[in-house]
Write an enzyme that holds these catalytic residues in place. Structure first.
Site, PDB file in Angstrom:
ATOM      1  N   SER A 438      10.225  -2.260   2.024  1.00 11.45           N
ATOM      2  CA  SER A 438       8.833  -2.410   2.325  1.00 11.45           C
ATOM      3  C   SER A 438       8.736  -3.251   3.654  1.00 11.45           C
ATOM      4  O   SER A 438       7.800  -3.460   4.161  1.00 11.45           O
ATOM      5  CB  SER A 438       8.165  -3.040   1.399  1.00 11.45           C
ATOM      6  OG  SER A 438       8.879  -4.639   1.060  1.00 11.45           O
ATOM      7  N   HIS A 459       8.855   4.408   2.330  1.00 14.92           N
ATOM      8  CA  HIS A 459       8.165   3.601   1.834  1.00 14.92           C
ATOM      9  C   HIS A 459       7.072   3.963   0.709  1.00 14.92           C
ATOM     10  O   HIS A 459       6.082   4.219   1.421  1.00 14.92           O
ATOM     11  CB  HIS A 459       7.842   2.490   2.657  1.00 14.92           C
ATOM     12  CG  HIS A 459       7.111   1.236   2.062  1.00 14.92           C
ATOM     13  ND1 HIS A 459       6.238   0.547   2.791  1.00 14.92           N
ATOM     14  CD2 HIS A 459       7.351   0.633   0.841  1.00 14.92           C
ATOM     15  CE1 HIS A 459       5.685  -0.327   1.901  1.00 14.92           C
ATOM     16  NE2 HIS A 459       6.407  -0.355   0.911  1.00 14.92           N
ATOM     17  N   ASN A 509       2.250  -3.296   5.587  1.00 15.20           N
ATOM     18  CA  ASN A 509       2.600  -4.652   5.169  1.00 15.20           C
ATOM     19  C   ASN A 509       2.302  -5.301   6.251  1.00 15.20           C
ATOM     20  O   ASN A 509       1.825  -6.705   6.073  1.00 15.20           O
ATOM     21  CB  ASN A 509       3.935  -4.696   4.669  1.00 15.20           C
ATOM     22  CG  ASN A 509       3.899  -4.091   3.206  1.00 15.20           C
ATOM     23  OD1 ASN A 509       2.815  -4.046   2.635  1.00 15.20           O
ATOM     24  ND2 ASN A 509       5.245  -3.878   2.634  1.00 15.20           N
TER      25      ASN A 509
END
Length: 716
Positions: A438, A459, A509
């Protein structure tokens, strides 16, 4: 028999003996859509059949594989500028379908694929609807997904065909049904074999030629609770009350379309056709010009674009057919990945270091299948067959004939490099190697494998079976064939890809952690956990940032923040309060306590309030808190564009909507920035930067250049 001439090549007409056929088949498009011109020509052919006294049955079908009609022309819908124009457009379509419905001969819609929106409404205006056993059949009225309601008679006719409770479920929930389910609820009158379709159509038509009353023989009568809800006044009242409660809860004041659709259906359920359709058209006109509809249509375009994403260098390449995939790591993610593979007919070989870990992975996959069976998405036998496609191992036995390997081990670089070094030697030289990391460097990981050209990030987002996004992370070594293979696998799994350059945190992220970290700083300043979460849910987020942190695990988020802090400096320094909470072992849901208590019913965690002095937050301050959390995301997204992490604003918006739940009705993070005004965003960030002297608020060079050039993320 040759097709007769047509003024528009999208629709054709023929007569064979006493059966007329109208076929939709645009020669240069993959699907049929109902443009104004197509509807006009269709109406002309309906008139032609009406005026021919020799015609006993009119058949309506498609020449496209797996598609009947995909719906109305969304570009035309998007171009509607006033409510009056929207109402007139709806009236025009309604008049054509009324013409079809009023024919004195039986009409038959033959559906061998997708029949959505206007395609479904056309079929509803026919006397009969027959489908094939094609698994690609999906029929329904998903217009609320575009911020509108069915405008060609769907709100009036569907309840009369399937009953009010089923119609509300389909329209308000944008639900599409399979051929088998359509037959079960009475939306289809019969299923036929596609392999012998011409014979089956003729046989069906021969059986209905002489009697318009034959329709009663096909109608399915509801039973039990369904019959109670559909067949009496009290049932209708209860149905509309339950539907109203559910739709208000789900729309949360942000999505007016399902609320308006319910209002229209309630008012028109027992109304004559003319009044019902007039109310429907007015409802359509009201919704189609709303900002929500315009934004949702933009999101629809983005979604369709990225579902078909293929870089130019990959366009001529054929993705490999992946039949067997190894999964390294049997945790929650590994089990979820194995489940999504097996659900799409890909055998999954799961490896871990002990039997307990493997058991947990199997349990995670089995839990998803159990839920699908409970929701009647799968039969128990189907779930069992799919689970049987998952096998387990403690070593690399069986890896030699795998087409791909997906790694989902603990998020530690040294561990990932070891397992990839081992796996790359256990598989064929061209086996696709994919990491579910991630945030860690894919480039660094690739150094551990033989032939790094076959390596890239892949991912998934948690939970795997629900989250539609996959981030594809490429390195300088990644080959075009590897990218094509990965994109092929994404599509096989029914997911949507975005392609990002290898960079700490990748795209989603990196932006998301800026948001969660800002929530931490606001918490440190004295705002309550509940007020922080509430202000973002009031903005439209599916859950607040601190609830999200509890779901993911604060330890996971802080670990990524440290990676981002090392890469980008002070602006990603974890909020000090996060470290205090971690010291107490309050990780979130997995530890039973985090920002909230999760042991039984969720409640606030009083310990959090002892970590800093609380203060009362005014409504004006709450609005500022929302801007702080949103604008740091916009700022970070602009830096990602500047660094070439992703190619354009559309990739950012797809990633944030599908990866984090950013509210679609706002059109996406960067479309929202455009609508707010780039200079306005800069002004707020500048004010915050001066007030807090914090690097994270300093407007990016990219934003400042946009303001100087008076440009926006999207063309105006």
């Amino acid at each position: 028999m040759k097709w007769g001439p047509a003024t528009e090549v999208a629709v054709f007409y023929k007569v064979e003996n006493d059966i007329a056929t109208i076929e939709f088949n645009h020669p240069t498009a993959k699907v049929n859509i109902l443009t104004s011109d197509v509807i006009k020509q269709f109406n002309g052919f309906v008139t032609q059949a009406q005026n021919d006294s020799n015609i006993k049955v009119l058949v309506i079908r498609s020449g496209k594989k797996d598609v009947f009609i995909a719906g109305a022309d969304i570009k035309e819908i998007e171009g509607i500028a006033t409510s009056d124009v929207g109402e007139k457009k709806a009236n025009a379509g309604q008049n054509v379908f009324n013409h079809l419905e009023d024919l004195t001969i039986p009409t038959v819609a033959v559906i061998d694929g997708v029949a959505l929106g206007g395609g479904c409404e056309l079929a509803l205006a026919c006397t009969y609807r027959i489908g094939t056993f094609n698994e690609k059949i999906r029929i329904g009225l998903p217009e609320v997904n575009l911020g509108i309601l069915p405008g060609f008679g769907g709100t009036y006719r569907l309840p009369k065909v399937v009953g009010i409770s089923q119609a509300l479920t389909i329209i308000l929930g944008a639900k599409t049904v399979s051929g088998a389910d359509a037959l079960k609820i009475g939306l289809f009158d019969r299923l036929i074999m596609a392999s012998n379709i011409e014979f089956e159509i003729k046989k069906f038509c021969d059986g209905i030629k002489d009697s318009s009353t034959r329709k009663a023989e096909f109608q399915r009568k509801p039973k039990g609770m369904q019959a109670f809800l559909d067949n009496n006044f009290i049932g209708h009242v209860l149905t509309f009350e339950m539907a109203g409660k559910n739709v208000r809860q789900q729309a949360k004041g942000f999505y007016p379309a399902p609320v308006k659709a319910l209002e229209v259906m309630k008012e028109t359920f027992a109304a004559p056709r003319e009044k019902a359709l007039d109310l429907e058209a007015k409802g359509f006109g009201h919704l189609v010009v709303s900002d929500v509809s315009k934004n949702l249509i933009k999101v629809f375009y983005l979604t369709e674009k990225f579902k078909k994403l293929m870089p130019p260098e990959c366009a001529a390449l054929t993705p490999r057919n992946i039949k067997k995939c190894a999964v390294l790591g049997a945790g929650v993610m590994g089990g979820g990945i194995a489940q999504i593979l097996s659900a799409n007919e890909i055998s999954a070989r799961v490896k871990d270091v002990n039997y307990d870990a493997l058991a947990k992975g199997l349990q995670a996959a089995a839990k998803v299948y159990h839920q699908l069976v409970q929701r009647r998405r799968l039969k128990p036998s189907q779930a069992t067959a799919k689970m049987a496609k998952i096998s387990t191992t403690l070593d690399y036995t069986g890896f030699a004939n795998c087409d791909a390997v997906i790694e989902a081990v603990v998020e530690k670089m040294e561990v990932k490099k070891v397992v990839f070094a081992q796996a790359s030697k256990a598989v064929a030289a061209d086996t696709l190697l994919l990491s579910n990391t991630s945030a860690l460097s894919v480039t660094e990981m690739a150094k551990s494998v033989e032939n790094p050209s076959r390596f890239m990030g892949f991912h998934f987002f948690n939970p795997v079976h629900r989250m539609p996004l996959i981030e594809l992370v490429y390195t300088k070594e990644t080959s075009p064939q590897t990218m094509a293979d990965a994109l092929g696998l994404v599509r096989r799994l029914g997911k949507t890809p975005i392609i990002v350059k290898d960079s700490p945190g990748f795209l989603v992220n990196r932006i998301l952690l800026a948001y969660i970290n800002e929530a931490g700083y606001i918490l440190e300043e004295g705002a309550t956990v509940a007020s922080i979460d509430r202000v973002m849910m009031d903005f439209g987020m599916p859950m607040g940032p601190l609830t999200l942190s509890d779901e993911v695990g604060l330890d996971v988020g802080v670990k990524v923040l440290h990676i981002l802090n090392d890469a980008f400096g002070e602006r990603f320094k974890p909020a000090p309060i996060f470290e205090k909470i971690l010291e107490k072992g309050l990780l979130g849901k997995k530890s039973g306590m985090g920002f909230y208590r999760h042991r039984q019913n969720r409640s606030s965690n009083p310990f959090i309030e002892t970590l800093r002095p609380a203060k009362v937050i005014s409504q004006e301050q709450l609005r500022e808190l929302s801007e702080r959390m949103i604008f740091v995301m916009i700022n970070e997204a602009s830096r990602c564009l500047d660094e070439g992490v992703i190619d354009g604003p559309d990739g950012v918006d797809v990633g944030m909507i599908m990866g984090t739940g950013f509210p679609p009705f706002r059109g996406g993070l960067l479309r929202y920035a455009d609508q707010y005004g780039i200079q306005g965003v800069i002004d707020v960030l500048t004010s915050l930067h001066e007030r807090f002297d914090a690097e994270r608020f300093k407007p990016s060079t990219y934003l400042l250049q946009m303001a100087q050039k008076r440009t926006t993320f999207y063309p105006v």
